[in-house]
Write a protein that holds these residues in place. Structure first.
Motif, PDB file in Angstrom:
ATOM      1  N   SER A   7       0.847  -1.180   0.000  1.00 23.04           N
ATOM      2  CA  SER A   7       0.000   0.000   0.000  1.00 23.04           C
ATOM      3  C   SER A   7       0.885   1.232   0.000  1.00 23.04           C
ATOM      4  O   SER A   7       2.099   1.141   0.218  1.00 23.04           O
ATOM      5  N   GLY A   8       0.277   2.387  -0.243  1.00 22.11           N
ATOM      6  CA  GLY A   8       1.006   3.644  -0.165  1.00 22.11           C
ATOM      7  C   GLY A   8       1.356   4.280  -1.494  1.00 22.11           C
ATOM      8  O   GLY A   8       1.895   5.389  -1.530  1.00 22.11           O
ATOM      9  N   GLN A  13       3.932  14.710  -7.336  1.00 20.02           N
ATOM     10  CA  GLN A  13       4.705  15.589  -8.210  1.00 20.02           C
ATOM     11  C   GLN A  13       6.196  15.338  -8.046  1.00 20.02           C
ATOM     12  O   GLN A  13       6.636  14.854  -6.984  1.00 20.02           O
ATOM     13  N   PRO A  14       6.973  15.651  -9.061  1.00 19.51           N
ATOM     14  CA  PRO A  14       8.434  15.536  -8.924  1.00 19.51           C
ATOM     15  C   PRO A  14       8.923  16.300  -7.698  1.00 19.51           C
ATOM     16  O   PRO A  14       8.459  17.399  -7.415  1.00 19.51           O
ATOM     17  N   GLY A  15       9.855  15.673  -6.982  1.00 22.31           N
ATOM     18  CA  GLY A  15      10.360  16.256  -5.742  1.00 22.31           C
ATOM     19  C   GLY A  15       9.574  15.845  -4.506  1.00 22.31           C
ATOM     20  O   GLY A  15      10.009  16.121  -3.382  1.00 22.31           O
ATOM     21  N   GLY A  16       8.444  15.205  -4.713  1.00 20.59           N
ATOM     22  CA  GLY A  16       7.611  14.787  -3.589  1.00 20.59           C
ATOM     23  C   GLY A  16       8.068  13.496  -2.959  1.00 20.59           C
ATOM     24  O   GLY A  16       9.086  12.905  -3.364  1.00 20.59           O
ATOM     25  N   SER A  17       7.288  13.041  -1.979  1.00 21.90           N
ATOM     26  CA  SER A  17       7.637  11.837  -1.221  1.00 21.90           C
ATOM     27  C   SER A  17       6.436  10.910  -1.111  1.00 21.90           C
ATOM     28  O   SER A  17       5.284  11.351  -1.117  1.00 21.90           O
ATOM     29  N   LEU A  18       6.747   9.641  -0.999  1.00 24.10           N
ATOM     30  CA  LEU A  18       5.747   8.611  -0.697  1.00 24.10           C
ATOM     31  C   LEU A  18       6.385   7.581   0.211  1.00 24.10           C
ATOM     32  O   LEU A  18       7.608   7.378   0.165  1.00 24.10           O
ATOM     33  N   ARG A  19       5.556   6.923   0.993  1.00 21.01           N
ATOM     34  CA  ARG A  19       6.029   5.819   1.823  1.00 21.01           C
ATOM     35  C   ARG A  19       5.198   4.583   1.494  1.00 21.01           C
ATOM     36  O   ARG A  19       3.984   4.571   1.725  1.00 21.01           O
ATOM     37  N   LEU A  20       5.860   3.576   0.973  1.00 25.52           N
ATOM     38  CA  LEU A  20       5.201   2.312   0.682  1.00 25.52           C
ATOM     39  C   LEU A  20       5.312   1.384   1.882  1.00 25.52           C
ATOM     40  O   LEU A  20       6.324   1.383   2.586  1.00 25.52           O
ATOM     41  N   GLN A  82      10.631   4.252   2.081  1.00 28.31           N
ATOM     42  CA  GLN A  82      10.467   5.699   2.098  1.00 28.31           C
ATOM     43  C   GLN A  82      11.123   6.259   0.850  1.00 28.31           C
ATOM     44  O   GLN A  82      12.325   6.052   0.627  1.00 28.31           O
ATOM     45  N   MET A  83      10.354   6.963   0.054  1.00 23.80           N
ATOM     46  CA  MET A  83      10.846   7.492  -1.215  1.00 23.80           C
ATOM     47  C   MET A  83      10.767   9.012  -1.190  1.00 23.80           C
ATOM     48  O   MET A  83       9.669   9.572  -1.079  1.00 23.80           O
ATOM     49  N   ASN A  84      11.905   9.659  -1.253  1.00 22.01           N
ATOM     50  CA  ASN A  84      11.988  11.117  -1.246  1.00 22.01           C
ATOM     51  C   ASN A  84      12.538  11.627  -2.563  1.00 22.01           C
ATOM     52  O   ASN A  84      13.194  10.891  -3.303  1.00 22.01           O
ATOM     53  N   ASN A  85      12.304  12.909  -2.823  1.00 21.21           N
ATOM     54  CA  ASN A  85      12.798  13.536  -4.050  1.00 21.21           C
ATOM     55  C   ASN A  85      12.475  12.677  -5.278  1.00 21.21           C
ATOM     56  O   ASN A  85      13.360  12.377  -6.088  1.00 21.21           O
ATOM     57  N   LEU A  86      11.228  12.304  -5.395  1.00 19.36           N
ATOM     58  CA  LEU A  86      10.819  11.423  -6.484  1.00 19.36           C
ATOM     59  C   LEU A  86      10.979  12.098  -7.838  1.00 19.36           C
ATOM     60  O   LEU A  86      10.788  13.325  -7.977  1.00 19.36           O
TER      61      LEU A  86
END
Length: 117
Positions: A7-8, A13-20, A82-86
């Motif tokens: 999930s997650g 947007q570019p530069g954003g973050s997500l946590r899977l 944890q994904m940063n600066n996507l």
């Protein structure tokens, strides 16, 4: 019955973050190597990050080093990414993998990550 439920994912947007997150059940979580893979359209599935069985040396794809962090919580049988600066090139379906040996190799159903304006 082994289950891996990711999930997650979502649109960011570019530069954003997500946590899977990947919640595991049906096996002894702490004894397995846990990894995240991804597959973009028209490309082969590739390793993003992995925690080996011993947990001493975490592996990262060069493309995500310094931006992504993998971790796991044995008490919750959950592995995180944890994904940063996507970046747009991070767009893919992300899969959770649990591996003990070649006959004990399990995959989740995947979660879509889309990085776009």
């Amino acid at each position: 019955q082994v289950r891996l439920v990711e999930s997650g994912g979502g649109l960011v947007q570019p530069g954003g973050s997500l946590r899977l997150s990947c919640v595991a059940s049906g096996f002894t979580f702490s004894r397995y190597a846990m990894s995240w893979y991804r597959q973009a359209p028209g490309k082969e599935r590739e390793l993003v990050a992995g925690i080996p069985i011993t947990g001493n040396r975490i592996n990262y794809n060069d493309a995500v080093k310094g931006r992504f962090t993998i971790s796991k919580d044995n008490a919750k049988s959950t592995v995180y990414l944890q994904m940063n600066n996507l970046k747009p090139e991070d767009t893919a379906v992300y899969y959770c993998n649990a591996w003990y040996d070649d006959s004990d190799d399990y995959w989740g159903q995947g979660t879509q990550v889309t990085v776009s304006r």
